[in-house]
Design an enzyme around this catalytic site. Structure first.
Site, short mmCIF file in Angstrom:
data_model
loop_
_atom_site.label_atom_id
_atom_site.label_comp_id
_atom_site.label_asym_id
_atom_site.label_seq_id
_atom_site.Cartn_x
_atom_site.Cartn_y
_atom_site.Cartn_z
N CYS A 176 19.13 18.71 -12.85
CA CYS A 176 17.80 18.11 -12.89
C CYS A 176 17.76 16.78 -12.13
O CYS A 176 16.90 16.56 -11.27
CB CYS A 176 17.38 17.93 -14.35
SG CYS A 176 15.79 17.15 -14.55
N CYS A 236 14.79 18.87 -10.67
CA CYS A 236 13.46 18.32 -11.01
C CYS A 236 13.15 16.99 -10.31
O CYS A 236 12.05 16.82 -9.76
CB CYS A 236 13.35 18.06 -12.51
SG CYS A 236 14.38 19.08 -13.58
N LYS A 283 13.08 17.03 -6.39
CA LYS A 283 11.96 17.94 -6.07
C LYS A 283 10.62 17.24 -6.29
O LYS A 283 9.73 17.28 -5.44
CB LYS A 283 12.09 19.19 -6.92
CG LYS A 283 11.04 20.26 -6.73
CD LYS A 283 9.78 20.06 -7.48
CE LYS A 283 9.88 19.88 -8.96
NZ LYS A 283 10.31 21.05 -9.69
N LYS A 284 10.50 16.54 -7.43
CA LYS A 284 9.22 15.88 -7.74
C LYS A 284 8.95 14.78 -6.70
O LYS A 284 7.80 14.55 -6.31
CB LYS A 284 9.26 15.31 -9.17
CG LYS A 284 7.97 14.65 -9.65
CD LYS A 284 6.93 15.66 -10.09
CE LYS A 284 5.54 15.10 -10.36
NZ LYS A 284 5.38 14.32 -11.56
N ALA A 303 10.78 33.88 -3.70
CA ALA A 303 9.43 33.43 -4.03
C ALA A 303 9.29 33.14 -5.52
O ALA A 303 8.30 33.46 -6.15
CB ALA A 303 8.42 34.50 -3.59
N TYR A 341 10.18 29.83 -8.47
CA TYR A 341 9.85 28.40 -8.52
C TYR A 341 10.41 27.66 -7.30
O TYR A 341 9.70 26.93 -6.64
CB TYR A 341 10.53 27.74 -9.70
CG TYR A 341 10.03 27.89 -11.09
CD1 TYR A 341 9.25 26.89 -11.67
CD2 TYR A 341 10.40 28.97 -11.87
CE1 TYR A 341 8.87 26.96 -12.99
CE2 TYR A 341 10.02 29.04 -13.21
CZ TYR A 341 9.26 28.04 -13.76
OH TYR A 341 8.89 28.11 -15.07
N ASP A 372 20.91 26.04 -19.28
CA ASP A 372 20.75 27.15 -18.34
C ASP A 372 21.81 28.24 -18.50
O ASP A 372 21.60 29.37 -18.05
CB ASP A 372 20.83 26.63 -16.89
CG ASP A 372 19.55 25.98 -16.43
OD1 ASP A 372 18.67 25.75 -17.28
OD2 ASP A 372 19.43 25.69 -15.22
N GLU A 389 -10.93 18.40 -18.55
CA GLU A 389 -12.10 18.68 -19.40
C GLU A 389 -12.66 20.09 -19.16
O GLU A 389 -13.41 20.60 -19.97
CB GLU A 389 -13.21 17.64 -19.19
CG GLU A 389 -13.94 17.78 -17.87
CD GLU A 389 -15.17 16.88 -17.75
OE1 GLU A 389 -15.90 16.72 -18.73
OE2 GLU A 389 -15.37 16.33 -16.64
#
Ligand code: FAD
Ligand code: NDP
Length: 512
Positions: free
Chosen positions: A76, A81, A84-85, A216, A218, A347, A490
């Protein structure tokens, strides 16, 4: 009976936990050895120490075929994560710069281009700072850390060697296996020699250029999107369908959104060969499994995003008698393997979501059960997740297909709607794929089974709704909730059109 079990039966407290920990010393070197210092292992180890356990954590990263290596913290933090973010954000900023002009900003240089090397350096600096903080945290919390692979010698003994030094052994009452996984390479010529994976891309020292992303899921979709957003020509090779296992309608909308942004797709196609050409570029040969047609194309980078394999091969699991399935470890609801004092989290567990917060919470809960008398099990149901594409896709609970399969078509109601984010109007951004739906039971207050949203900051939108869904959210409650205007979240409180009604789900105005 183990000392920790005795302690739990006696109704332990943290203070007597410590004294029992020292009693435990007589039999084993440690109360807990954790194999793997990623999201799951670190969370488990730190929580166990908080309950007075003596913990040793092994973490070691083998370099990729392309030579990439990284520090403490697992996938991560280093190659998942977090980088990547950051790359996702870099790509979103590229879009935002162009929107800024429409909003009246004077952006002088209209030919705005990203600097890949600078981006990689910034991302890597952040990762290094997280590696450092992680080490300091372990030291402060008194979790012993050894930078080495650990492997079983017998069910209570782990063997390791530091920097090629002599082999050493430690024993432990409990062992938690949290070794995670690594990207797979396809079994074709040139795959490992010339292709890279998500383990390499975030520190890649040259510009990716024209890129083929194979896979294809994540990783494939997210990588393709940030690369395209950063200006690189990107093609996704899809073996079957995009995002298999996700809600089909949402997945197809996501693919259409990516196509609209210029990502190319090669459908029902698999690669057969990668070879380097004289000019250094990569020739990829591939085959369409529907038409059987063979074809080829040239790319600067080939990124394998074809799933991950569990890292069981270096653990010498037969020495401990631990059962595996494919390359994962089989556990029960308490994360125990077939060997009662050996557990697995994260994992590496067979059949569980491969997500960082799942790894963290399951590791933490396991430590509480082992050392603090807790009985709480990890609840793997209704885990929210987000695919970080330019319009993100986030969901929690069942897909429409799963709800139909579980409850029957006649017993579910799907509320849906397209919407127009206010901030999209001025830059005239496409709203074609801004869509959301709630899948619910048809009777009573209509308990919600699944929520799906494609749009800006989807993860931020769905997180709160995930808590509501876990608390038994109904359509009645949702529609009685006052929205926060003007937000996109909303829109969930305004879902009034059902699929069954056949009414047009396109919005007429923003505020009615
Ligand atoms: P890991 O984090 O992989 O840690 C295991 C560690 O054990 C590694 O450091 C490994 O080298 C080490 N190890 C292996 N064998 C041994 C051994 N024998 N001895 C000692 N050490 C060993 N999840 C999300 O929730 N959100 C996201 O946005 C997201 N993005 C992702 C993006 C990418 C590109 C990838 C690849 C994954 C992403 N994930 C995301 C998934 C997330 O990273 C994983 O679910 C999470 O890191 C799993 O944690 P873990 O502790 O089980 O394993
Ligand atoms: P996935 O299993 O999600 O996707 C693998 C993809 O590769 C599928 O499209 C699959 O196609 C394809 N594929 C598999 N084998 C081959 C092959 N031999 N040739 C061509 N294509 C192939 O794996 P990922 O690597 O994308 O992600 C791994 C995990 O990491 C995810 O499950 C997720 O839990 C986690 N992750 C989470 C993220 C997040 O939370 N945002 C981001 C990134 C990763 P087919 O459908 O036909 O099998």
């Amino acid at each position: 009976m183990s000392l920790w079990k005795l302690l739990r039966i006696c109704g332990s407290s943290r203070s007597n936990a410590l004294s029992v920990a020292s009693l435990g010393k007589a039999k084993y070197d440690y109360d807990l050895v954790v194999l793997g210092g990623g999201s799951a292992g670190l969370a488990c180890g730190k929580e166990a120490v908080d309950s007075g356990a003596r913990v040793l954590c092994f973490d070691y990263v083998k370099s990729t075929p392309a030579g990439t290596k990284w520090g403490l913290g697992g996938t991560c933090v280093n190659v998942g994560c977090i980088p990547k973010k950051l790359m996702h954000q870099a790509s979103l900023l590229g879009e935002a710069v162009h929107e800024a002009v429409a909003y009246g900003w004077n952006v002088n240089d209209q030919n705005i281009k990203p600097d890949w090397k600078k981006l990689v350096n910034s991302v890597q600096s952040h990762i290094k700072s997280v590696n450092w903080v992680t080490r300091v945290d372990l030291r402060d919390k008194k979790v012993e850390y050894v930078n080495s692979m650990g492997a079983f010698v017998d069910p209570h003994t782990i063997e390791y060697s530091v920097k090629g030094g002599p082999k050493q052994r430690v024993s432990s009452e409990y062992v938690v296996v949290a070794v995670g996984g690594r990207p797979r390479y396809p079994p074709i010529l040139g795959a490992t020699e010339f292709g890279i994976t998500s383990d390499d891309i975030f520190s890649y020292d040259k510009e990716p250029g024209r890129t083929l992303v194979v896979g294809a899921g994540y990783v494939g979709l997210e990588s393709a999107c940030f690369l395209k957003g950063l200006g690189y020509d990107t093609t996704v090779m899809v073996r079957s369908i995009v995002l298999r296992g996700f809600d089909r309608q949402m997945s197809e909308l996501l693919e259409a959104m990516m196509s609209e942004r210029g990502v190319k797709f090669l459908h029902t196609t698999i690669p057969s060969l990668v070879e380097r050409q004289g000019d250094g570029r990569l020739l990829v040969k591939y085959r369409n499994t529907t038409t059987k047609k063979e074809d080829s194309d040239t790319f600067d980078t080939v990124l394998w995003a074809i799933g991950r394999k569990g890292l069981i091969e270096d653990l010498n699991l037969p020495a401990a008698g631990v059962q595996t399935k494919n390359d994962k470890i089989v556990v029960d609801a308490t994360e125990a393997t077939n060997v009662p004092h050996i557990f697995a989290v994260g994992d590496i567990i067979y059949g569980r979501p491969e997500l960082s917060p799942v790894a963290i919470l399951s590791g933490r809960l396991l430590a509480r059960r082992l050392f603090a008398g807790s009985k709480q099990l990890m609840d793997y149901a209704d885990v929210a997740t987000t695919v970080f594409t330019p319009l993100e896709y986030s969901c929690v609970g069942m897909s429409e297909e799963m709800a139909i399969q579980t409850h029957g078509q006649d017993n579910i109601e799907v509320f849906h709607g397209y919407y127009k984010p206010t901030e999209f109007f001025i830059p005239q951004k496409s709203v074609r794929h801004c869509y959301l739906k709630a899948v619910a039971e048809i009777t009573g207050d209509q308990k919600i089974l699944g929520l799906h949203y494609i749009g800006p900051v989807a993860g931020e939108v769905i997180q709160g709704f995930a808590a509501a869904l876990k608390s038994g959210l109904t359509v009645k409650t949702l529609l009685n909730t006052v929205g926060i205007h003007p937000t996109t979240a909303e829109e969930f409180t305004r879902l009034s059109i059902t699929k069954r009604s056949g009414r047009d789900p396109k919005p007429s105005s923003c505020c009615s």
